[in-house]
Design a protein around this motif. Structure first.
Motif, short mmCIF file in Angstrom:
data_model
loop_
_atom_site.label_atom_id
_atom_site.label_comp_id
_atom_site.label_asym_id
_atom_site.label_seq_id
_atom_site.Cartn_x
_atom_site.Cartn_y
_atom_site.Cartn_z
N GLU A 88 31.28 31.32 37.18
CA GLU A 88 31.28 32.77 36.86
C GLU A 88 32.82 33.26 36.84
OE1 GLU A 88 28.79 34.36 35.68
OE2 GLU A 88 27.69 32.29 35.72
N LYS A 89 33.69 32.65 37.38
CA LYS A 89 35.12 32.98 37.58
C LYS A 89 35.22 34.40 38.25
CE LYS A 89 36.42 30.77 33.15
NZ LYS A 89 35.18 30.10 33.07
N LEU A 90 34.53 34.36 39.40
CA LEU A 90 34.69 35.65 40.12
C LEU A 90 36.10 35.87 40.71
CD1 LEU A 90 31.24 35.17 42.13
CD2 LEU A 90 31.69 36.37 39.94
N PRO A 91 36.28 37.35 40.54
CA PRO A 91 37.69 37.60 41.08
C PRO A 91 37.67 37.96 42.48
CG PRO A 91 36.61 39.38 40.15
CD PRO A 91 35.79 38.32 39.92
N ALA A 92 38.66 37.97 43.38
CA ALA A 92 38.66 38.22 44.69
C ALA A 92 38.12 39.71 45.03
CB ALA A 92 40.12 38.35 45.18
N ILE A 124 30.75 30.13 42.06
CA ILE A 124 32.15 31.08 42.13
C ILE A 124 32.85 30.64 40.96
CG2 ILE A 124 33.95 31.78 43.47
CD1 ILE A 124 32.00 31.45 45.78
N ARG A 125 33.18 29.30 40.83
CA ARG A 125 34.14 28.73 39.82
C ARG A 125 33.74 29.04 38.34
NH1 ARG A 125 34.11 22.87 42.42
NH2 ARG A 125 36.08 23.03 43.80
N LEU A 139 34.38 37.84 48.37
CA LEU A 139 35.06 36.69 48.17
C LEU A 139 36.39 36.83 48.38
CD1 LEU A 139 34.70 33.82 46.84
CD2 LEU A 139 35.52 34.85 44.56
N ALA A 140 37.21 35.95 49.07
CA ALA A 140 38.51 36.32 49.77
C ALA A 140 39.52 36.29 48.67
CB ALA A 140 38.64 35.45 50.93
N ARG A 141 39.24 35.34 47.66
CA ARG A 141 40.43 34.66 46.73
C ARG A 141 39.42 34.59 45.45
NH1 ARG A 141 41.61 29.08 49.31
NH2 ARG A 141 41.03 30.29 51.52
N ASP A 142 40.51 34.48 44.26
CA ASP A 142 39.67 34.40 42.89
C ASP A 142 39.20 33.09 42.84
OD1 ASP A 142 40.85 36.63 42.11
OD2 ASP A 142 42.44 35.86 40.87
#
Length: 304
Positions: free
Chosen positions: A24-28, A21-22, A71-74
């Protein structure tokens, strides 16, 4: 929040999902599918499902009926996140057994009864620990209640010979005519190293995590050589050295040195300078070979 105790496998899966998740910098609101995560982490869907449930309990993931997980948050906000997850209760026993094997205090083959007496633990606690070590490729079951340690570099002579072999083989892989640069994989590897530095500063990095990142770097280079025999040789060396090097990188300075040298090699490859990359890799291995493994510690340090 309720404190949660995980098995080593579950802890690894949760950590790898967070790293993904970090990285790939996935957004919320990004969707997280079991199949995608299973492929990314390299496990079946069952541990992925359990990990997603835990992340849902912690408010990191949202689970919606008939819609899946989101995802609940960035992803960027997870960098400083302190998940209230307790380490498995048998970690210290794991390390005691591993260090005893490295210092040749215990035999290659052993029984559960003999280790229960030696470490003064219950059969249940010992079996949990040995199961974790089996999952890490350090031991395997024998007949009945017997166990066998997998081959490892638990002597100074074997350790030195392994590094001499790697110094011959690994830099040569970068000079192969079949070498093919894999930029996406190398970028992910670089990001994993950056995360390792962040975790080292917070004091949350284990020797096993350092070794895994280190091993994946060397296997990545070997695979890019395009020579499957070099790739197989490096993979085999990683299996042999994992126990001896779980405890080598014991301070932040050594970790920073490892990351810096790895990144210099990747920089040279990015610049298409394979000759310089091979030179840096040879130097890196020569420096690493001088680090003192546990079995070479002084007798005064050998306490049970």
């Amino acid at each position: 929040m309720r404190d949660t105790t995980l098995t080593r496998v579950q802890s690894d899966v949760v950590a790898k999902i967070i790293d993904y998740i970090r990285r790939e910098k996935l957004p919320a609101d990004s969707r997280l599918t079991e199949s995608q995560l299973a492929e990314e982490v390299g496990v079946s869907r069952s541990p992925i499902r359990a990990a997603l449930q835990l992340l849902t309990d912690k408010g990191i993931v949202i689970s919606a009926a008939n819609k899946g997980h989101y995802l609940a948050r960035d992803g960027s906000t997870l960098d400083a996140l302190d998940l209230p997850i307790s380490p498995p209760p048998d970690v210290s026993l794991y390390d005691r057994i591993a260090m005893d094997r490295m210092r040749d205090r215990v035999p290659e083959q052993f029984t559960e009864a003999s280790f229960m007496r030696r470490y003064e633990v219950s059969r249940a606690q010992l079996v949990r620990t040995l199961t974790k070590m089996s999952q890490d490729g350090l031991v395997r079951r024998s007949t009945g209640h017997g166990w066998i340690f997998m081959p490892s570099l638990n002597s100074a002579e074997a350790y030195a010979a392994s590094y001499r072999f790697r110094i011959i083989v690994e830099p040569a892989g970068l000079m192969e005519a079949t070498f093919l640069l894999d930029r996406p994989t190398m970028e992910r590897c670089r990001e994993a190293h950056e995360q390792m530095l962040i975790r080292a500063k917070s004091g949350k990095l284990s020797g096993r995590e350092i070794f895994d990142t280190n091993a994946k770097f060397h296997e990545m280079l070997a695979i890019m050589s395009g020579n499957r025999f070099i790739a197989q040789a490096v993979e085999q060396q990683n299996r042999l050295r994992q126990l001896s090097e779980y405890y080598v990188y014991d301070d932040e300075d050594r970790i920073q040195t490892l990351v810096r040298e790895h990144c210099e090699i990747m920089d040279a490859l990015s610049a298409r300078d394979q000759i310089w990359a091979a030179t840096l890799l040879r130097r890196h291995l020569e420096i690493a070979s001088r680090l003192v493994p546990p079995f070479a510690k002084s007798n005064s340090e050998r306490t049970a």
